[in-house]
Design an enzyme around this catalytic site. Structure first.
Site, PDB file in Angstrom:
ATOM      1  CG  HIS A   1      10.996   0.598  -3.059  1.00 32.91           C
ATOM      2  ND1 HIS A   1       9.806   1.046  -2.526  1.00 32.91           N
ATOM      3  CD2 HIS A   1      11.816   1.674  -3.076  1.00 32.91           C
ATOM      4  CE1 HIS A   1       9.914   2.326  -2.223  1.00 32.91           C
ATOM      5  NE2 HIS A   1      11.126   2.732  -2.558  1.00 32.91           N
TER       6      HIS A   1
ATOM      7  NE  ARG B   1       9.017   6.881  -3.305  1.00 31.92           N
ATOM      8  CZ  ARG B   1       9.485   7.497  -4.372  1.00 31.92           C
ATOM      9  NH1 ARG B   1       8.719   7.606  -5.443  1.00 31.92           N
ATOM     10  NH2 ARG B   1      10.692   8.008  -4.399  1.00 31.92           N
TER      11      ARG B   1
ATOM     12  CE1 TYR C   1      34.631  -1.465  -1.673  1.00 33.11           C
ATOM     13  CE2 TYR C   1      33.507   0.656  -1.504  1.00 33.11           C
ATOM     14  CZ  TYR C   1      34.432  -0.174  -2.121  1.00 33.11           C
ATOM     15  OH  TYR C   1      35.159   0.290  -3.182  1.00 33.11           O
TER      16      TYR C   1
END
Length: 746
Positions: A78, A32, A122
């Site tokens: 993931h 991680r 967006y």
């Protein structure tokens, strides 16, 4: 459990917890939080880039929605939160955080001033050209190992075949369990030169490598000012780099000047720019930078531009040094070059990082050219078969026409078996029996189209064969000679440097520690004012004298003191909070002032003010203190003249609070009043001197459920009257008694 015996495993709880926690910690460290030394990427970054590669979102293709990329990465590789994946994608696109941005973002991807990115629905993104050519190239050539993803439905690369030391170029930041990594970014061109120098001389020292890598190269520019300490940092992999912003002086009309911050220290990126502006405001308010007239942030997409306007005749060098010393315009970047190396975390120096990278390059290139050599050898086998076939094409056509099946024709081409082939003559049979094409050659011949027999096509086949032989010779040379492989690696590095390297942004130099000789403030008497709402301010003595009546009518505390002194605030919790007069706003009588909470450690929500006076007055006096449970003492004022902003001024019994704090100036007697109406008067001399840490002595015996309501200090011969329930009591006429009595009820 029906039909089965219950199995109970007995184990030591602490051992089980320890093992589980270690497993969890290693999972966070390796999978991680920390980057791999080979490609300089954390797993989430690697997975985002690989997913974009698999989706075909290349630099010359249209942008795709970030939400599409994040969702695909989360679903395939993931299995963690989408916010962490999107955050990784955003950071890899920000040119103010990465020396070499790996993703081309389209839309609002945040700003250097800490503005957050737009939602992933967006924004759009695609890979940068450098990412495709330097990070993801040759994945189809078996250059790195692949492993199953979390649900074993896909394959993902263990590491990307990155051709430059990305760990150095882009740096890294990450917090694991019990450890953290912090690697500064470096200049791509310099790092490539250092790698080439190491390839030429594997025994090269860190000092020699630093002839190429001068130091970190932050995307925000700035000036590294501790050059002499860098060699130790690069040797050990840990240390502190001091970075300053770049400040220029601009001349204005009328002889005025302004300081312009054009580059900021790397740690200032984000919300710390706003903090810097607030720190400059604070310097002006505290009178430490009186020559600053105005500050404005005029930064734009073109770059940082923070303008600090100065008074005419101001000492710009002093102001610049003040900014470096008192704000984050000079900051520290803590270096801890920790990365995953051979499956475990390791702190690495500059030379070790480059050594691991070079070893990885030899491995990647060996695997690449082994794969290419095998392909070229397979191609040569087919080409030789087709060339040989062209010489006996008439015979091959005769075999094909005389065959009943493809299998028969193939058997004849590979073994010379003509038993199931009808041929026109014994000569053809004899020639066919001599054929010995390989399995792969025979398949290619059978699949060959007739137009390949055109002269130009045969000529092209011969040229391809020549090129194949050259390729085989080159690949065998590269695989057989470490020197040849080294030259090939360096040749590719030169190409990357030519196309992607940019000039250094950060200057590296040695600079002296800044020492500020703070200008002495002219000492003068002022009047400290605190109203009943807890707002404080100070005014000069003439202003006080002109408005004396209004001042006393509107304020609870009016204290004359020096502007360089301190004010002491005693509270019912037994605390003393000190306030520097320099922190108290100075101005006009009608100014509102500031809440005392804002400039001291006092909290109006947790405690009540009992007494306020200047520390100078307190220091010169004996301080009388009394609590609600009747405990009294006198303390020398010097004990309260401390440098700390908050101290315990009196020890209190459980449930009691401080009721009275007063300076003893010729007082003759003490009157104690209880909640149940008992009054006791005695000589003040009966209250002993104690340390501030003492509880004191009992002043009055209280009945069950009773407590002290108020305490009064009386001057000899001076009348003192109070009103209670419509009655007036003359305290100075109460009969003198002894301390620790019950008193008389009125």
């Amino acid at each position: 459990m029906s039909g089965q015996a219950e199995q109970i495993i007995r184990t030591e709880y602490s051992e089980l917890m320890q093992k589980s926690y270690i497993d969890y910690a290693m999972s966070v460290i390796v999978d991680r939080a920390l980057p791999d030394v080979r490609d300089g990427l954390k797993p989430v970054q690697r997975r985002v880039l690989y997913d974009m590669h698999e989706l075909g979102i290349k630099y010359d293709k249209p942008y795709r929605k970030s939400a599409r990329i994040v969702g695909d990465t989360m679903g395939k590789y993931h299995p963690h939160g989408d916010s962490s994946i999107y955050e990784a994608l955003v950071v890899m696109s920000q040119d103010f955080k990465k020396e070499l941005p790996l993703i081309d973002g389209h839309g609002n991807f945040g700003s250097i001033e800490g503005d957050i990115q737009a939602a992933m629905r967006y924004t759009e993104a695609r890979l940068q050209k450098v990412t495709q050519e330097v990070f993801l190239a040759d994945l189809d050539k078996d250059v790195v190992d692949f492993r199953p993803n979390f649900d074993e439905t896909e394959k993902e690369p263990v590491v990307l075949p990155v051709r430059v030391p990305n760990l150095l170029v882009n740096g890294a930041e990450g917090i694991a369990v019990g450890m953290a990594t912090s690697i500064p970014p470096h200049n791509l061109g310099e790092v490539i030169d250092a790698v080439k120098a190491y390839i030429k001389n594997p025994d090269i020292s860190v000092e020699e490598l630093m002839e190429y890598v001068q130091g970190p190269d932050f995307p925000t520019g700035g000036i590294v000012v501790n050059k002499d300490e860098l060699s130790e940092i690069y040797m050990t992999g840990t240390g502190k780099i001091k970075v300053r912003g770049r400040v220029q002086v601009e001349e204005l009309k009328g002889g005025k000047k302004q300081l312009v911050v054009t580059e900021i220290p790397y740690p200032m990126v984000g919300a710390n720019i706003g903090k810097f502006l607030n720190d400059v405001y604070a310097l002006v308010e505290s009178k430490k930078a009186t020559d600053i007239v105005d500050i404005s942030n005029q930064s734009s997409k073109e770059g940082i531009r923070i303008v600090i306007e100065l008074r005419k005749g101001a000492d710009e060098e002093y102001i610049r040094n003040l900014l470096y010393k008192k704000t984050r315009l000079e900051d520290t970047f803590g270096v801890n070059m920790l990365a995953v190396c051979d499956g475990r975390p390791e702190t690495l120096g500059l030379r070790e990082i480059i050594r691991h990278h070079v070893n990885f390059q030899y491995e990647v290139n060996t695997r690449k050219y082994t794969t290419l050599l095998q392909k070229e050898q397979d191609k040569r086998e087919i080409q030789e078969g087709l060339i040989k076939a062209c010489d006996v094409m008439d015979l091959i056509i005769e075999i094909l026409r005389g065959s009943k099946s493809v299998a028969d024709a193939k058997r004849c081409l590979t073994t010379g078996d003509t038993s199931k082939i009808k041929l026109k003559s014994r000569i053809s049979e004899k020639s066919a029996s001599l054929l010995r094409f390989t399995e792969r050659q025979a398949t290619a011949i059978l699949e060959m189209r007739l137009y390949k027999l055109i002269g130009l096509e045969i000529e092209a086949l011969m040229k391809d064969h020549e090129q194949t032989l050259k390729n085989i010779e080159l690949y065998e040379k590269l695989l057989g000679s470490r020197l040849a492989m080294a030259k090939q690696i360096m040749k590719e590095l030169d190409e990357y440097k030519k196309e992607y390297a940019v000039p250094r942004k950060t200057s590296i130099e040695n600079a002296e520690e800044i020492v500020i000789e703070e200008k002495k403030i002219e000492e003068q008497p002022v009047v400290f004012l605190m109203d009943r709402f807890g707002y404080v301010k100070s005014v000069d003595v003439p202003t006080y004298e002109r408005n004396m009546e209004a001042v006393h009518a509107e304020n609870k505390y009016v204290i004359t003191c020096m502007n360089t002194g301190k004010i002491g605030v005693f509270t019912d919790k037994g605390q003393l909070h000190t306030i520097k007069m320099l922190d108290v706003p100075f101005g006009r009588f009608r100014d509102k002032g500031k809440p005392v909470d804002n400039i001291s450690t006092y909290s109006s929500a947790a405690e009540q003010i009992v007494m306020v006076d200047s520390i100078e007055n307190i220091r010169r006096s004996m301080v009388f203190m009394g609590s609600t449970d009747g405990m009294l003492k006198q303390v020398r004022g010097e004990e309260f003249d401390v440098s700390k902003r908050n101290i315990s001024a009196s020890k209190l019994n459980e449930g009691a609070s401080l009721l009275k704090v007063q300076l003893v100036n010729g007082m003759e007697s003490v009157v104690m009043e209880s909640e149940k109406g008992y009054f006791l008067r005695f000589q003040i001399s009966e209250v002993p001197e104690k340390k501030k840490t003492a509880v004191g002595v009992r002043g009055m015996k209280l009945g069950t459920g009773d407590k002290v309501r108020d305490i009064y200090l009386l001057n000899e011969g001076e009348p003192y009257e109070i009103e209670r329930n419509g009655n007036t009591y003359a305290l100075h006429r109460i009969r003198m008694a002894k301390r620790d009595g019950k008193g008389t009820k009125k």
